[in-house]
Design a protein around this motif. Structure first.
Motif, PDB file in Angstrom:
ATOM      1  N   VAL A  68      64.751   4.571  57.765  1.00  0.00           N
ATOM      2  CA  VAL A  68      63.377   4.075  57.904  1.00  0.00           C
ATOM      3  C   VAL A  68      63.200   2.690  57.282  1.00  0.00           C
ATOM      4  O   VAL A  68      62.605   1.799  57.891  1.00  0.00           O
ATOM      5  CB  VAL A  68      62.365   5.085  57.312  1.00  0.00           C
ATOM      6  CG1 VAL A  68      61.002   4.456  57.095  1.00  0.00           C
ATOM      7  CG2 VAL A  68      62.234   6.294  58.232  1.00  0.00           C
ATOM      8  N   ARG A  69      63.704   2.500  56.080  1.00  0.00           N
ATOM      9  CA  ARG A  69      63.539   1.180  55.412  1.00  0.00           C
ATOM     10  C   ARG A  69      64.166   0.056  56.229  1.00  0.00           C
ATOM     11  O   ARG A  69      63.586  -1.009  56.392  1.00  0.00           O
ATOM     12  CB  ARG A  69      64.127   1.213  54.001  1.00  0.00           C
ATOM     13  CG  ARG A  69      63.273   1.948  53.017  1.00  0.00           C
ATOM     14  CD  ARG A  69      63.806   1.778  51.585  1.00  0.00           C
ATOM     15  NE  ARG A  69      63.027   2.566  50.669  1.00  0.00           N
ATOM     16  CZ  ARG A  69      61.836   2.226  50.201  1.00  0.00           C
ATOM     17  NH1 ARG A  69      61.288   1.103  50.582  1.00  0.00           N
ATOM     18  NH2 ARG A  69      61.193   3.011  49.364  1.00  0.00           N
ATOM     19  N   GLU A  70      65.365   0.297  56.733  1.00  0.00           N
ATOM     20  CA  GLU A  70      66.047  -0.707  57.546  1.00  0.00           C
ATOM     21  C   GLU A  70      65.249  -1.015  58.814  1.00  0.00           C
ATOM     22  O   GLU A  70      65.057  -2.176  59.183  1.00  0.00           O
ATOM     23  CB  GLU A  70      67.448  -0.214  57.904  1.00  0.00           C
ATOM     24  CG  GLU A  70      68.225  -1.152  58.807  1.00  0.00           C
ATOM     25  CD  GLU A  70      69.539  -0.533  59.268  1.00  0.00           C
ATOM     26  OE1 GLU A  70      70.024  -0.959  60.324  1.00  0.00           O
ATOM     27  OE2 GLU A  70      70.063   0.366  58.590  1.00  0.00           O
ATOM     28  N   PRO A 115      61.082  13.521  56.488  1.00  0.00           N
ATOM     29  CA  PRO A 115      61.855  13.142  55.306  1.00  0.00           C
ATOM     30  C   PRO A 115      62.796  14.252  54.854  1.00  0.00           C
ATOM     31  O   PRO A 115      62.557  14.936  53.866  1.00  0.00           O
ATOM     32  CB  PRO A 115      60.763  12.870  54.262  1.00  0.00           C
ATOM     33  CG  PRO A 115      59.669  13.817  54.635  1.00  0.00           C
ATOM     34  CD  PRO A 115      59.708  13.877  56.138  1.00  0.00           C
ATOM     35  N   LEU A 116      63.884  14.416  55.591  1.00  0.00           N
ATOM     36  CA  LEU A 116      64.845  15.468  55.288  1.00  0.00           C
ATOM     37  C   LEU A 116      66.062  14.894  54.586  1.00  0.00           C
ATOM     38  O   LEU A 116      66.535  13.807  54.922  1.00  0.00           O
ATOM     39  CB  LEU A 116      65.276  16.180  56.567  1.00  0.00           C
ATOM     40  CG  LEU A 116      64.150  16.840  57.365  1.00  0.00           C
ATOM     41  CD1 LEU A 116      64.702  17.430  58.659  1.00  0.00           C
ATOM     42  CD2 LEU A 116      63.439  17.896  56.538  1.00  0.00           C
ATOM     43  N   ASP A 117      66.579  15.655  53.617  1.00  0.00           N
ATOM     44  CA  ASP A 117      67.799  15.240  52.932  1.00  0.00           C
ATOM     45  C   ASP A 117      69.011  15.812  53.672  1.00  0.00           C
ATOM     46  O   ASP A 117      68.857  16.447  54.727  1.00  0.00           O
ATOM     47  CB  ASP A 117      67.763  15.648  51.454  1.00  0.00           C
ATOM     48  CG  ASP A 117      67.688  17.155  51.239  1.00  0.00           C
ATOM     49  OD1 ASP A 117      68.076  17.939  52.141  1.00  0.00           O
ATOM     50  OD2 ASP A 117      67.233  17.559  50.151  1.00  0.00           O
ATOM     51  N   GLU A 139      54.751   6.338  53.100  1.00  0.00           N
ATOM     52  CA  GLU A 139      55.752   5.350  52.698  1.00  0.00           C
ATOM     53  C   GLU A 139      55.944   4.303  53.797  1.00  0.00           C
ATOM     54  O   GLU A 139      56.122   3.119  53.508  1.00  0.00           O
ATOM     55  CB  GLU A 139      57.064   6.033  52.332  1.00  0.00           C
ATOM     56  CG  GLU A 139      56.962   6.946  51.113  1.00  0.00           C
ATOM     57  CD  GLU A 139      56.446   6.224  49.875  1.00  0.00           C
ATOM     58  OE1 GLU A 139      57.011   5.179  49.499  1.00  0.00           O
ATOM     59  OE2 GLU A 139      55.453   6.703  49.271  1.00  0.00           O
ATOM     60  N   VAL A 140      55.915   4.733  55.058  1.00  0.00           N
ATOM     61  CA  VAL A 140      55.997   3.785  56.178  1.00  0.00           C
ATOM     62  C   VAL A 140      54.798   2.838  56.141  1.00  0.00           C
ATOM     63  O   VAL A 140      54.949   1.631  56.347  1.00  0.00           O
ATOM     64  CB  VAL A 140      56.081   4.534  57.534  1.00  0.00           C
ATOM     65  CG1 VAL A 140      55.844   3.598  58.707  1.00  0.00           C
ATOM     66  CG2 VAL A 140      57.433   5.229  57.669  1.00  0.00           C
TER      67      VAL A 140
END
Length: 193
Positions: free
Chosen positions: A56-58, A78-80, A96-97
Motif C-alpha cells: 500500500v505505501r509503495e 490489512p492482513l499479516d 492509513e491510506v
C-alpha cells in the motif's frame, strides 16, 4: 465513468470486469511498465486501490497527488503473513491510506467479498451486501452507485472509522473460506425487515 485500478490481481480484475460489463471504462496500473500506476491514477475519475496490504505505501507513493479530489476506493485488507489482522481497533488500512493520500476522497468498500464474487455482487441468485465507509458523502454516493452497477446491495456503514469493523469482517470471511475449508462461494448479506 473512467475507473482506474491500481493492482491487476484477482480483486482488481474481478471488479474491473464487472464494472466494464456495466458500461464503465476501466484501466489498470500495476508493476508492468506497460501499465504504470501513475498513468492509470492520472486517467481515472475514480481510483480503486486493489493491492496487497504490504504494498500500500509503495502504491500510495506512486499515486501521490494524482488522487487529489478523486474518489479512491480502498479494497485492501490489512492482513499479516499468517492471515491475521496487521492493524485494527485504533486505526484501519483505509484510515492509513487517507493519511498517505490526504487529498483523496477515500472510501472503504468491496473488501468483505471474495474476488470470485466481486464482479457480479452475487453468489448464485443471492445478492451480496457491499458495506461502504467514508467521510465524504459525495464519494460514498459514487461508490454506492458503482456497487449497484456491479449487482450488490450497498449499505452505508458511516464514516471511514467504520473500516475498523469492515476489515475484521473480511479477515473472518477469509478464515471461514480458507481456514475452515468453506471455499470462496460464501459471503455477507445484510438482512433487514
Amino acid at each position: 465513468m473512467k475507473i482506474a485500478f491500481i493492482g491487476k490481481g484477482n480483486v482488481g480484475t474481478s471488479l474491473g470486469s464487472g464494472l466494464s460489463r456495466a458500461g464503465h471504462e476501466v484501466r489498470y496500473g500495476h508493476r508492468d511498465p506497460k501499465e504504470p500506476v501513475a498513468a492509470a491514477a492520472r486517467w481515472g475519475e475514480v481510483v480503486f486501490l486493489a493491492v496487497p496490504f504490504v504494498t500500500v505505501r509503495e502504491a500510495a507513493r506512486e499515486i501521490g497527488a494524482l488522487a487529489d479530489g478523486k474518489v479512491l476506493v480502498d479494497v485492501t485488507n490489512p492482513l499479516d503473513s499468517r492471515m491475521g489482522l496487521a492493524l485494527g481497533y485504533t486505526t484501519s488500512a483505509a484510515e492509513e491510506v487517507q493519511k498517505l493520500l490526504p487529498g483523496a476522497r477515500v472510501v472503504k468498500a468491496f473488501n468483505t467479498v471474495f474476488a470470485a464474487n466481486q464482479g457480479s455482487g452475487r453468489i448464485g441468485d443471492e445478492q451480496l451486501t457491499a458495506f461502504i465507509a467514508g467521510d465524504d458523502a459525495g464519494a460514498k454516493d459514487v461508490v454506492m452507485g458503482l456497487a449497484r452497477d456491479l449487482g450488490f446491495g450497498p449499505v452505508d456503514t458511516g464514516g471511514l472509522r467504520a473500516a475498523r469493523h469492515l476489515e475484521p469482517m473480511a479477515a473472518m470471511l477469509i478464515g471461514l473460506g480458507y481456514g475452515m475449508n468453506m471455499g470462496t462461494g460464501i459471503g455477507y448479506r445484510l438482512a433487514k425487515k
